[in-house]
Design an enzyme around this catalytic site. Structure first.
Site, PDB file in Angstrom:
ATOM      1  N   SER A 288       0.829  -1.203   0.000  1.00 39.75           N
ATOM      2  CA  SER A 288       0.000   0.000   0.000  1.00 39.75           C
ATOM      3  C   SER A 288       0.865   1.255   0.000  1.00 39.75           C
ATOM      4  CB  SER A 288      -0.929  -0.007   1.216  1.00 39.75           C
ATOM      5  OG  SER A 288      -1.620   1.223   1.337  1.00 39.75           O
TER       6      SER A 288
ATOM      7  N   ASN B 259     -11.695  -8.781   6.116  1.00 40.19           N
ATOM      8  CA  ASN B 259     -11.786  -7.883   7.264  1.00 40.19           C
ATOM      9  C   ASN B 259     -13.215  -7.469   7.587  1.00 40.19           C
ATOM     10  OD1 ASN B 259      -8.977  -6.497   5.753  1.00 40.19           O
ATOM     11  ND2 ASN B 259      -8.860  -7.593   7.679  1.00 40.19           N
TER      12      ASN B 259
ATOM     13  N   HIS C 214      -9.440   5.093   7.587  1.00 40.48           N
ATOM     14  CA  HIS C 214     -10.228   4.823   6.386  1.00 40.48           C
ATOM     15  C   HIS C 214     -11.097   3.585   6.535  1.00 40.48           C
ATOM     16  CE1 HIS C 214      -6.678   2.345   6.054  1.00 40.48           C
ATOM     17  NE2 HIS C 214      -7.126   1.737   4.980  1.00 40.48           N
TER      18      HIS C 214
ATOM     19  N   GLU D 212      -9.887  -6.963  13.542  1.00 39.64           N
ATOM     20  CA  GLU D 212      -9.687  -6.927  12.096  1.00 39.64           C
ATOM     21  C   GLU D 212     -10.429  -8.041  11.363  1.00 39.64           C
ATOM     22  OE1 GLU D 212      -7.393  -4.591  10.306  1.00 39.64           O
ATOM     23  OE2 GLU D 212      -7.929  -3.535  12.135  1.00 39.64           O
TER      24      GLU D 212
ATOM     25  N   HIS E 273      -1.706  -8.702   8.986  1.00 38.35           N
ATOM     26  CA  HIS E 273      -2.743  -9.650   9.388  1.00 38.35           C
ATOM     27  C   HIS E 273      -2.163 -11.061   9.347  1.00 38.35           C
ATOM     28  CE1 HIS E 273      -5.876  -6.609   7.756  1.00 38.35           C
ATOM     29  NE2 HIS E 273      -5.862  -6.542   9.073  1.00 38.35           N
TER      30      HIS E 273
ATOM     31  N   ASN F 108      -2.261  -2.703  -3.742  1.00 38.25           N
ATOM     32  CA  ASN F 108      -2.762  -2.008  -2.557  1.00 38.25           C
ATOM     33  C   ASN F 108      -2.641  -2.881  -1.312  1.00 38.25           C
ATOM     34  OD1 ASN F 108      -3.535   0.604  -2.108  1.00 38.25           O
ATOM     35  ND2 ASN F 108      -5.584   0.400  -2.973  1.00 38.25           N
TER      36      ASN F 108
ATOM     37  N   CYS G 148      -7.463 -12.041   0.970  1.00 36.42           N
ATOM     38  CA  CYS G 148      -8.000 -10.786   1.498  1.00 36.42           C
ATOM     39  C   CYS G 148      -9.359 -10.469   0.892  1.00 36.42           C
ATOM     40  CB  CYS G 148      -7.046  -9.636   1.189  1.00 36.42           C
ATOM     41  SG  CYS G 148      -5.629  -9.513   2.298  1.00 36.42           S
TER      42      CYS G 148
END
Length: 447
Positions: free
Chosen positions: A29, A111, A138, A175, A250, A363, A369
């Site tokens: 990211s 998440n 965010h 998370e 994570h 990202n 994910c």
């Protein structure tokens, strides 16, 4: 329970997909911050993965993105006037807040929530808790809409139980499923839940030095209590602080489990031996650990390729398929490890599928994910609300929708364009019709 399969609910990439570099500790990211993104390509890459896995016989679902830009968030922070004025003020006075308000990070639905299947819950229902995501500005904007989306899809109160997100405080930083793995003989059999945390908010265990650990032990324990899980069903393990400092923000960036298989890097857990021993003690099925040593794949290579952020999927014949990002194929050490250690090892993993999710990877999000895993029986799948289970017809409808509404490219300065708001709201309004989910967004509810 019979007829149980794992449904992978992938997040649709939203129209404001951009590279703002908002995620501390996420190497990819930060590396790509400020670059031009390609929202249309990103959404189509995700849809192609969903379609291909659905055609291969894996149960595949889809979750819609969040409403972005989040003008309500900006207005609460004192920016006033028309849409254009709010965006312009934020862009001039606090561009970091504008970037947060435009984030498309909800695409990473690992998440979104933590899920306990009905076979493990005392009341026989599927339990869902949206993650509070309080560690990132965010992302902490997401839980309210996430909860509304989950309630629209998992609407039958006799089969699904919804919990409020944990208190949005550092002590209960949560998370979601990115730090949770369920291990079992098969999806319909009772399982053991592995919760991995990075720090103890109320304890003294040393944490990472470079990056803040996002998940707390206290949050993991609270989720287990919410879902009615007992001590015999849970194992708590601390993530290795050196892995967090290397960019493993994570646990699903350094380990992935499915059925009785746990594929992990040797630096995944602070106490590897104790974690494996606890799992072996509590699992009714023998654990099948697949350990990748650092001499085969370094932490840097693991983070760069997201080898462990791959999907591990069950096949009817008892074998498993590992869905890896294309970056794995281009890293010699990782590709050699896949062939010589994982595929050639004594474990059920018999196939590797390579998927191009480059826009997401840049990202900081790989195949794992992008999905929220939910084990559902036949009756539970039949009770789902909306049109969210992927097939060719839904795929084609969503591809057409992306083509009508998504920009080919999005530069950082485009986030202040009022037309982007109009385009995004028009897209989401049409999407809720395609998915048959009703008024799930604030603008549809008069907010």
């Amino acid at each position: 329970m019979t007829g149980v399969v794992e449904v992978n609910f992938d997040g649709l990439v939203g129209p404001t997909h951009n590279y703002a570099g908002l995620a501390a500790g996420n190497v990819a990211s930060r590396r790509h911050a400020g670059r031009v993104s390609h929202p249309r390509e990103a959404a189509l890459q995700g849809l192609e993965k969903m379609r291909d896995l659905s055609r291969a016989g894996y149960a595949q679902g889809v979750l819609p993105p969040q409403q972005r830009p989040d003008l309500g968030f900006l207005r609460r922070l004192g920016f006033t006037g028309s849409v254009g004025e709010v965006l312009s003020q934020a862009d001039r006075q606090a561009p970091a807040l504008l970037r947060a308000a435009c984030s498309a990070s909800s695409m990473w639905t690992a998440n979104a929530a933590t899920v306990t299947p009905s076979v493990d819950a005392p009341d026989g229902r599927v339990h869902l808790t949206p993650a509070n995501l309080q560690s990132g500005l965010h992302r902490c904007l997401e839980p309210v809409t996430t909860g509304r989306i989950l309630q629209a899809i998992f609407a039958d109160a006799e089969r699904f139980a919804h919990h409020a997100p944990l208190p949005a405080t550092p002590a209960f930083a949560d998370e979601g499923a990115a730090n949770h793995t369920r291990l079992c003989a098969e999806h319909g059999a009772p399982g053991v839940h592995l919760y991995v945390y990075g720090r103890e908010a109320l304890g003294q265990a040393p944490g990472p030095r470079r990056f803040t650990a996002r998940q707390t032990r206290e949050a993991s324990e609270a989720i287990a209590r919410q879902h009615g899980l007992g001590e015999a069903q849970t194992v708590l393990a601390r993530q290795h602080p050196e892995a967090i400092d290397a960019g493993v923000f994570h646990n699903d960036v350094i380990a992935v489990g499915n059925g009785p298989v746990l594929l992990y890097h040797e630096w995944a857990f602070a106490d590897e031996d104790a974690t494996l021993a606890a799992l072996r003690e509590k699992m009714p099925e023998p654990l099948i650990p697949v350990r990748v040593p650092a001499e085969a794949v370094s932490l840097d290579d693991a983070v760069a390729t997201y080898l462990f952020n791959s999907q591990l999927l069950s096949n009817p014949d008892g074998s498993m398929t590992l869905v890896v990002p294309g970056e794995c194929e281009h890293n010699e050490a990782v590709w050699r490890t896949l062939q010589d250690l994982i595929l050639a090892g004594h474990n059920p993993i018999g196939e590797v599928r390579v998927k191009d999710v480059k826009q997401s990877m840049q990202n900081g999000g790989g195949p794992a994910c992008l999905r929220l895993r939910v084990a559902l029986g036949e009756a539970e799948r039949a009770a789902l609300g909306g049109r969210v289970l992927m097939d060719d017809a839904l795929h084609d409808a969503l591809v057409g929708w992306v083509g009508r509404h998504y920009r080919d490219r999005l530069a950082p300065e485009d986030l202040a364009d009022p037309l982007l708001v109009d385009e995004s709201l028009a897209a989401l309004d049409e999407l809720t019709g395609i998915l048959q989910l009703g008024a799930i967004y604030p603008f549809q509810r008069g907010a």
